[in-house]
Design an enzyme around this catalytic site. Structure first.
Site, PDB file in Angstrom:
ATOM      1  N   ASN A  75      28.183 113.446 -56.424  1.00 26.55           N
ATOM      2  CA  ASN A  75      27.566 114.741 -56.153  1.00 26.55           C
ATOM      3  C   ASN A  75      28.600 115.625 -55.451  1.00 26.55           C
ATOM      4  OD1 ASN A  75      26.005 116.897 -55.079  1.00 26.55           O
ATOM      5  ND2 ASN A  75      24.196 115.592 -55.057  1.00 26.55           N
ATOM      6  N   HIS A 145      18.635 114.414 -63.506  1.00 29.32           N
ATOM      7  CA  HIS A 145      19.658 113.620 -62.824  1.00 29.32           C
ATOM      8  C   HIS A 145      18.982 112.846 -61.693  1.00 29.32           C
ATOM      9  CE1 HIS A 145      19.462 117.616 -60.975  1.00 29.32           C
ATOM     10  NE2 HIS A 145      19.848 117.059 -59.835  1.00 29.32           N
ATOM     11  N   HIS A 147      19.456 110.757 -58.131  1.00 27.61           N
ATOM     12  CA  HIS A 147      20.327 110.623 -56.961  1.00 27.61           C
ATOM     13  C   HIS A 147      20.325 109.179 -56.464  1.00 27.61           C
ATOM     14  CE1 HIS A 147      20.798 114.997 -56.212  1.00 27.61           C
ATOM     15  NE2 HIS A 147      19.636 115.052 -56.838  1.00 27.61           N
TER      16      HIS A 147
END
Length: 186
Positions: A75, A145, A147
């Site tokens: 990220n 997406h 995490h």
């Protein structure tokens, strides 16, 4: 005054401007706040960073692992050091729209990411999840997406609470290499 306070601190090469820690500096946060690299719309051709990252080299795109349907990437605006995301190559917004192979590989890459983070950094635990839709907090809602945020006992201190700043002691490129080297063989 103590003798050590009256002398000039030793200058170290590579530490930046000597300021005796008089300021906090997290320039990557301003890019996020101002919406840098945010898509202009919901389509894959509207500047989606998750669609453009796979065309870059692993180092330039901060890609840690490439699969057939999904890739793992650091990220750019991490909550913690080693904060990864698993992202399908296909521009799809909703988890229920993933194919069976995409769903399976998303899960497998998430497991491998956890293993790599434990190996490389000794992570004690993880926050794993995805925000579905802008109202749920998804920064880029049009491209799903997930995490994977490593956690350590005592990793939260006064910095995020008082300074609204997270201290990340390693460059993203160095973190990418460390995790790529620690990634388990499939």
């Amino acid at each position: 005054m103590l003798p050590c306070m009256t002398s000039e601190p030793e200058q170290q090469i590579g530490v930046g401007t000597q300021d005796a820690f008089q300021r906090l500096w997290t320039p990557h946060r301003m890019a996020y706040i101002q919406g840098e690299n945010k898509p202009s719309g919901p389509g894959a051709d509207d500047g989606c960073p998750f669609c453009s990252i796979p065309a870059k080299s692993d180092e330039d795109g901060l890609i840690v692992r490439r699969g057939e349907h999904v890739y793992a990437v650091l990220n750019l605006y991490p909550y913690n050091g080693g904060h990864l995301m698993t992202v399908p190559y296909r521009h799809v917004a909703d988890y229920t729209d993933l194919t069976v192979p995409e769903t399976a590989e998303l899960a497998e890459l998430t497991k491998q990411a956890m293993t790599a983070l434990r190996t490389a950094s000794g992570a004690h635990g993880f926050n794993i999840g995805m925000n579905q839709g802008a109202v749920a907090g998804a920064g880029i809602a049009a491209h799903l997406h997930q995490h994977i945020v490593p956690r350590w006992g005592g990793d939260t201190n006064f910095m995020p609470v008082v300074g609204q700043t997270k201290v990340l002691p390693q460059l993203l490129g160095d973190t990418r290499k460390m995790l790529a080297d620690a990634w388990p063989e499939s």
